[in-house]
Motif scaffolding. Structure first.
Motif, PDB file in Angstrom:
ATOM      1  N   VAL A  16      11.740   6.771   1.784  1.00 23.03           N
ATOM      2  CA  VAL A  16      12.888   5.932   2.149  1.00 23.03           C
ATOM      3  C   VAL A  16      14.143   6.388   1.390  1.00 23.03           C
ATOM      4  CG1 VAL A  16      11.468   3.907   2.681  1.00 23.03           C
ATOM      5  CG2 VAL A  16      12.314   4.242   0.335  1.00 23.03           C
ATOM      6  N   GLU A  17      15.288   5.847   1.797  1.00 28.59           N
ATOM      7  CA  GLU A  17      16.528   6.061   1.051  1.00 28.59           C
ATOM      8  C   GLU A  17      17.371   4.804   1.194  1.00 28.59           C
ATOM      9  OE1 GLU A  17      18.066   9.342   3.975  1.00 28.59           O
ATOM     10  OE2 GLU A  17      19.840   8.398   3.105  1.00 28.59           O
ATOM     11  N   LEU A  18      18.521   4.802   0.545  1.00 30.22           N
ATOM     12  CA  LEU A  18      19.452   3.681   0.668  1.00 30.22           C
ATOM     13  C   LEU A  18      20.569   4.072   1.623  1.00 30.22           C
ATOM     14  CD1 LEU A  18      19.903   2.385  -2.995  1.00 30.22           C
ATOM     15  CD2 LEU A  18      18.519   1.401  -1.150  1.00 30.22           C
ATOM     16  N   MET A  19      20.854   3.226   2.592  1.00 34.24           N
ATOM     17  CA  MET A  19      21.937   3.469   3.551  1.00 34.24           C
ATOM     18  C   MET A  19      22.721   2.172   3.677  1.00 34.24           C
ATOM     19  SD  MET A  19      23.231   5.644   5.657  1.00 34.24           S
ATOM     20  CE  MET A  19      23.965   5.934   7.251  1.00 34.24           C
ATOM     21  N   ASN A  20      23.986   2.211   3.345  1.00 37.43           N
ATOM     22  CA  ASN A  20      24.818   1.003   3.399  1.00 37.43           C
ATOM     23  C   ASN A  20      24.187  -0.143   2.602  1.00 37.43           C
ATOM     24  OD1 ASN A  20      26.409   2.509   5.163  1.00 37.43           O
ATOM     25  ND2 ASN A  20      25.332   1.730   6.968  1.00 37.43           N
ATOM     26  N   GLY A  75      18.711  15.113  -6.360  1.00 40.24           N
ATOM     27  CA  GLY A  75      19.660  14.272  -5.631  1.00 40.24           C
ATOM     28  C   GLY A  75      19.859  14.805  -4.224  1.00 40.24           C
ATOM     29  N   GLY A  76      20.366  13.952  -3.337  1.00 35.51           N
ATOM     30  CA  GLY A  76      20.723  14.399  -1.992  1.00 35.51           C
ATOM     31  C   GLY A  76      19.574  15.030  -1.228  1.00 35.51           C
ATOM     32  N   TYR A  77      18.375  14.461  -1.370  1.00 34.84           N
ATOM     33  CA  TYR A  77      17.136  14.921  -0.704  1.00 34.84           C
ATOM     34  C   TYR A  77      16.571  16.204  -1.327  1.00 34.84           C
ATOM     35  CZ  TYR A  77      19.536  12.231   3.051  1.00 34.84           C
ATOM     36  OH  TYR A  77      20.248  11.304   3.787  1.00 34.84           O
ATOM     37  N   VAL A  81      22.785  22.366   9.316  1.00 31.91           N
ATOM     38  CA  VAL A  81      23.449  22.161  10.614  1.00 31.91           C
ATOM     39  C   VAL A  81      23.870  20.687  10.764  1.00 31.91           C
ATOM     40  CG1 VAL A  81      22.383  24.166  11.719  1.00 31.91           C
ATOM     41  CG2 VAL A  81      21.229  21.931  11.835  1.00 31.91           C
ATOM     42  N   ASP A  82      24.103  20.051   9.627  1.00 24.19           N
ATOM     43  CA  ASP A  82      24.620  18.670   9.659  1.00 24.19           C
ATOM     44  C   ASP A  82      26.125  18.635   9.904  1.00 24.19           C
ATOM     45  OD1 ASP A  82      24.699  19.831   7.124  1.00 24.19           O
ATOM     46  OD2 ASP A  82      23.722  18.156   6.100  1.00 24.19           O
ATOM     47  N   THR A  83      26.725  19.807  10.158  1.00 23.22           N
ATOM     48  CA  THR A  83      28.108  19.890  10.652  1.00 23.22           C
ATOM     49  C   THR A  83      28.227  19.495  12.131  1.00 23.22           C
ATOM     50  OG1 THR A  83      27.596  22.222  11.016  1.00 23.22           O
ATOM     51  CG2 THR A  83      28.852  21.677   9.027  1.00 23.22           C
ATOM     52  N   GLY A 132      20.666  18.759   8.091  1.00 22.80           N
ATOM     53  CA  GLY A 132      20.749  18.643   9.552  1.00 22.80           C
ATOM     54  C   GLY A 132      19.844  17.502   9.977  1.00 22.80           C
ATOM     55  N   TYR A 133      20.420  16.421  10.472  1.00 24.39           N
ATOM     56  CA  TYR A 133      19.656  15.179  10.663  1.00 24.39           C
ATOM     57  C   TYR A 133      19.707  14.637  12.084  1.00 24.39           C
ATOM     58  CZ  TYR A 133      19.940  16.177   5.860  1.00 24.39           C
ATOM     59  OH  TYR A 133      19.858  16.879   4.688  1.00 24.39           O
ATOM     60  N   ALA A 134      20.420  15.346  12.981  1.00 21.66           N
ATOM     61  CA  ALA A 134      20.392  14.996  14.400  1.00 21.66           C
ATOM     62  C   ALA A 134      19.154  15.673  14.979  1.00 21.66           C
ATOM     63  CB  ALA A 134      21.665  15.483  15.093  1.00 21.66           C
TER      64      ALA A 134
HETATM   65  N1  Q9C Z   1      22.061   7.368   2.816  1.00 25.32           N
HETATM   66  C1  Q9C Z   1      21.516  17.566   2.563  1.00 25.32           C
HETATM   67  O1  Q9C Z   1      22.104  17.706   3.618  1.00 25.32           O
HETATM   68  N2  Q9C Z   1      23.802  10.695   1.154  1.00 25.32           N
HETATM   69  N3  Q9C Z   1      21.575  16.428   1.854  1.00 25.32           N
HETATM   70  C2  Q9C Z   1      23.547  10.178   2.441  1.00 25.32           C
HETATM   71  C3  Q9C Z   1      23.133   8.008   3.516  1.00 25.32           C
HETATM   72  C4  Q9C Z   1      23.122  11.921   0.803  1.00 25.32           C
HETATM   73  C5  Q9C Z   1      22.394  15.311   2.288  1.00 25.32           C
HETATM   74  C6  Q9C Z   1      24.018   8.768   2.562  1.00 25.32           C
HETATM   75  C7  Q9C Z   1      23.265  13.056   1.762  1.00 25.32           C
HETATM   76  C8  Q9C Z   1      22.478  14.241   1.274  1.00 25.32           C
HETATM   77  C9  Q9C Z   1      20.625  18.644   2.050  1.00 25.32           C
END
Ligand code: Q9C
Ligand code: ZN
Length: 341
Positions: free
Chosen positions: A16-20, A166-168, A283-285, A322-324
């Protein structure tokens, strides 16, 4: 082009992660790799090969031993107190506080992380090791004479610092690869990071070194994660002065603005005349990415691959973000196909 891949990434799932401010299923999920494999297979971009084991020595050349010990034991520490659910930090260090590794599990999670983006589950450490081996197997291929290879790493790596997740990202796969190229005889290595987010970990690891040029194109940290690194005035320090280049771009940037930054970054790489290029390929651009704010479209990735090919250097692609999920395979395959044409 050989594609290095193992299904050991599947152990890093159900996290899991935190979103909003809410706990949500992680965006960085196994389905990402399945979609990339599907698109690569449909295009016949190259054979899949399994990574070979390289051990922790090449990882320890860019990460602290205490940090790697923490990653390797974090799930055990978390669960031996009776917690049978995914592990997340909920404390962090503020500037001015001491840099000390606490004895307790929550203290260690606080000490070794900078956000709540690095949830740890039972299979995380094995997946992290497999991702590093994937990058290192890519180094074997390219150092051994292949013109290119694609390390299909998961989890990604470019946000991980020497001793901070951090950041995955847990282990910085691209940094491990760049260091390994140096150790195998490359005099100069260029890292070109095209992920939407600034590769803060890669920048920090090589910031005072002239032997690894780090170029980053990313969301402006005044608006975007990781917020506290990635500004244009970060040009390197000490012996590394002049060997770091950031190209921050505002939310809403389209391929016109993005490709101008790519051209500037490629000019820096060309002036550096590296022996090898490591591409941190995110590719998250993409315009539909659920956590990002650029406007690139799928055909644009063909042009990105073609511009990277024009560098005319041995090139290792290392998968980052890249998350789409619906489009991630097309966008990665387009980049690789643009490179190969
Ligand atoms: N919970 C890479 O693309 N913050 N990491 C997202 C939403 C972290 C992305 C906010 C984004 C990290 C490898
Ligand atoms: Zn990213």
């Amino acid at each position: 082009m050989k594609i290095i891949h193992t299904d050991r990434h599947l152990g890093h799932s159900g996290h899991v992660e935190l979103m909003n401010g809410r706990v949500v299923p992680a965006f960085e999920k196994p389905e990402r790799v399945a979609m990339i494999l599907k698109a690569i297979g449909e295009r016949n971009l190259g054979p899949l090969i399994e990574p070979t084991a390289h051990g922790l020595d090449p990882v320890l050349k860019v990460h602290d031993a205490n940090y790697i010990r923490f990653l390797s034991t974090a799930w055990q520490l978390w669960t031996e107190d009776g917690r049978d659910f995914p592990a997340l930090p909920s404390f962090w260090r503020a500037p001015g506080m001491r840099y000390i590794e606490p004895e307790t599990v929550d203290g260690k999670f606080a000490h070794f992380s900078f956000d709540a983006g690095c949830c740890i589950v039972a299979g995380t450490w094995d997946a992290v090791q497999a991702a590093a081996d994937t990058a290192l197997t890519g180094v074997d291929l390219v150092a051994g004479g292949e013109k290119t290879a694609f390390a299909l790493c998961r989890p990604p790596g470019h946000h991980a610092h020497q001793a901070t997740m951090g950041g995955y990202c847990f282990v910085n796969n691209a940094a491990v690869a760049a260091q390994s190229f140096r150790d195998r005889g490359a005099a100069r290595v260029a890292v070109l990071d095209v992920d939407y987010h600034h590769g803060n970990g890669t920048q920090a690891i090589f910031y005072e070194r002239p032997d690894v040029l780090v170029c980053n194109i990313h969301g402006d940290p005044r608006q975007e994660f990781p917020y506290f690194l990635g500004y244009a005035d970060e040009t390197g320090a000490g012996a590394g002065e002049g060997f770091n280049a950031n190209f921050p771009l505002r939310w809403g940037t389209d391929f016109g603005g993005w490709s101008a930054a790519l051209e500037a970054a490629c000019a820096r790489v060309e002036a550096y005349a590296p022996d090898v290029v490591v591409v941190s390929l995110g590719v998250d651009t993409y315009k539909e990415d659920p956590i990002s704010q650029f406007k690139l479209d799928s055909p644009d990735y063909l042009k990105i691959g073609a511009r990277i090919a024009k560098l005319a250097k041995p090139t290792l692609f290392v998968m980052e973000g890249g998350y789409a999920v619906e489009a991630i395979g097309i966008n990665v395959a387009n980049t690789l196909e643009g490179f190969l044409q």
